[in-house]
Design a protein around this motif. Structure first.
Motif, PDB file in Angstrom:
ATOM      1  N   GLY A  22       0.799  -1.225   0.000  1.00 17.44           N
ATOM      2  CA  GLY A  22       0.000   0.000   0.000  1.00 17.44           C
ATOM      3  C   GLY A  22       0.824   1.263   0.000  1.00 17.44           C
ATOM      4  N   ASP A  23       0.656   2.077   1.045  1.00 24.60           N
ATOM      5  CA  ASP A  23       1.292   3.386   1.120  1.00 24.60           C
ATOM      6  C   ASP A  23       2.808   3.323   1.280  1.00 24.60           C
ATOM      7  N   PRO A  78      -2.826  10.955   7.773  1.00 23.93           N
ATOM      8  CA  PRO A  78      -2.295  10.373   6.537  1.00 23.93           C
ATOM      9  C   PRO A  78      -2.212  11.423   5.422  1.00 23.93           C
ATOM     10  N   PRO A 136       1.717   7.455   6.205  1.00 29.13           N
ATOM     11  CA  PRO A 136       0.879   6.481   5.516  1.00 29.13           C
ATOM     12  C   PRO A 136      -0.478   6.315   6.194  1.00 29.13           C
ATOM     13  N   ALA A 137      -1.470   5.905   5.404  1.00 24.82           N
ATOM     14  CA  ALA A 137      -2.773   5.532   5.974  1.00 24.82           C
ATOM     15  C   ALA A 137      -2.774   4.042   6.252  1.00 24.82           C
ATOM     16  N   SER A 138      -2.151   3.261   5.351  1.00 26.62           N
ATOM     17  CA  SER A 138      -2.136   1.806   5.493  1.00 26.62           C
ATOM     18  C   SER A 138      -0.936   1.218   4.770  1.00 26.62           C
ATOM     19  N   ASP A 140      -0.789  -2.192   4.687  1.00 29.21           N
ATOM     20  CA  ASP A 140      -1.253  -3.569   4.554  1.00 29.21           C
ATOM     21  C   ASP A 140      -0.930  -4.076   3.164  1.00 29.21           C
ATOM     22  N   ARG A 142      -1.323  -4.798  -0.262  1.00 33.66           N
ATOM     23  CA  ARG A 142      -2.163  -4.405  -1.396  1.00 33.66           C
ATOM     24  C   ARG A 142      -1.327  -3.522  -2.294  1.00 33.66           C
ATOM     25  N   LEU A 145      -1.671   3.266  -3.677  1.00 29.30           N
ATOM     26  CA  LEU A 145      -1.643   4.202  -2.555  1.00 29.30           C
ATOM     27  C   LEU A 145      -3.050   4.551  -2.119  1.00 29.30           C
ATOM     28  N   SER A 146      -3.209   4.864  -0.837  1.00 34.64           N
ATOM     29  CA  SER A 146      -4.491   5.350  -0.328  1.00 34.64           C
ATOM     30  C   SER A 146      -4.752   6.732  -0.925  1.00 34.64           C
ATOM     31  N   THR A 147      -5.985   7.194  -0.834  1.00 33.58           N
ATOM     32  CA  THR A 147      -6.355   8.501  -1.390  1.00 33.58           C
ATOM     33  C   THR A 147      -5.516   9.642  -0.824  1.00 33.58           C
ATOM     34  N   SER A 150      -1.831   9.277  -2.106  1.00 32.93           N
ATOM     35  CA  SER A 150      -1.791   9.543  -3.542  1.00 32.93           C
ATOM     36  C   SER A 150      -1.883  11.047  -3.807  1.00 32.93           C
TER      37      SER A 150
END
Length: 181
Positions: A22-23, A78, A136-138, A140, A142, A145-147, A150
């Protein structure tokens, strides 16, 4: 053709992170976007990803400044961006520290390895090390990037360009989470 400008101090901008977490891919995405920009001629941008040992060896080529771009959890909202001047007075890892894992090296571990390599080769580490981090927001497992992270990437690109041209970012860099979209 106009003559090339005199070479200035060399700067390496290194995007760090794992795009599968992710992030944590913030540094890699920011480096990708920076590489598309018109940067000062003495600047190199590299996507290091999770190859921290590669970064340490590349730094032996001699750079005046290193800008590490990475997800940096500091407990803020985040998408918040940070510019952190690295303190090179941190102690080296103790002799009992486990062997280095080339795919899980933090910036501190990379810089400790670089000090060891420089001592063995007579090389010089960068005079200045900055970390441009994003909360970062997450992280995890995946891809993507989270909104808020990003949305922070274009601001991080602007901030790094400013650092490269002027040496210091403007004060208006606290958080992209509050910026209108």
């Amino acid at each position: 053709m106009s003559p090339s400008p005199a070479p200035g101090p060399r700067t390496l901008v290194a995007g760090i992170g794992n795009i599968f977490l992710g992030d944590d891919g913030f540094g890699v995405e920011t480096a990708r976007r920076l590489a598309e920009r018109d940067l000062p001629g003495h600047t190199e941008v590299v996507d290091i990803g999770v190859r921290g040992v590669h970064l340490a060896y590349q730094l032996l080529d001699g750079y005046d400044t290193l800008v590490l771009v990475d997800a940096t959890a500091r407990g803020e909202t985040p998408g918040t961006l940070y510019v952190i001047e690295h303190d090179d007075t941190a102690p080296d890892p103790s002799p009992g520290t486990p062997a280095l894992d080339g795919h899980r090296m933090t910036p501190d571990t990379v810089l400790a390895l670089l000090r060891t390599l420089c001592a063995g080769t007579g090389g010089e580490p960068p005079r200045r090390v900055l970390v441009v981090g994003c909360e970062p927001a997450s992280v995890d497992e995946r891809i993507g990037l989270s909104t808020p992270v990003s949305a922070a990437v274009p601001e991080a690109v602007r901030l790094i360009e400013e650092l490269l041209r002027n040496g210091e970012p403007s004060v208006a860099r606290a958080s992209t989470a509050e910026a209108p979209t």
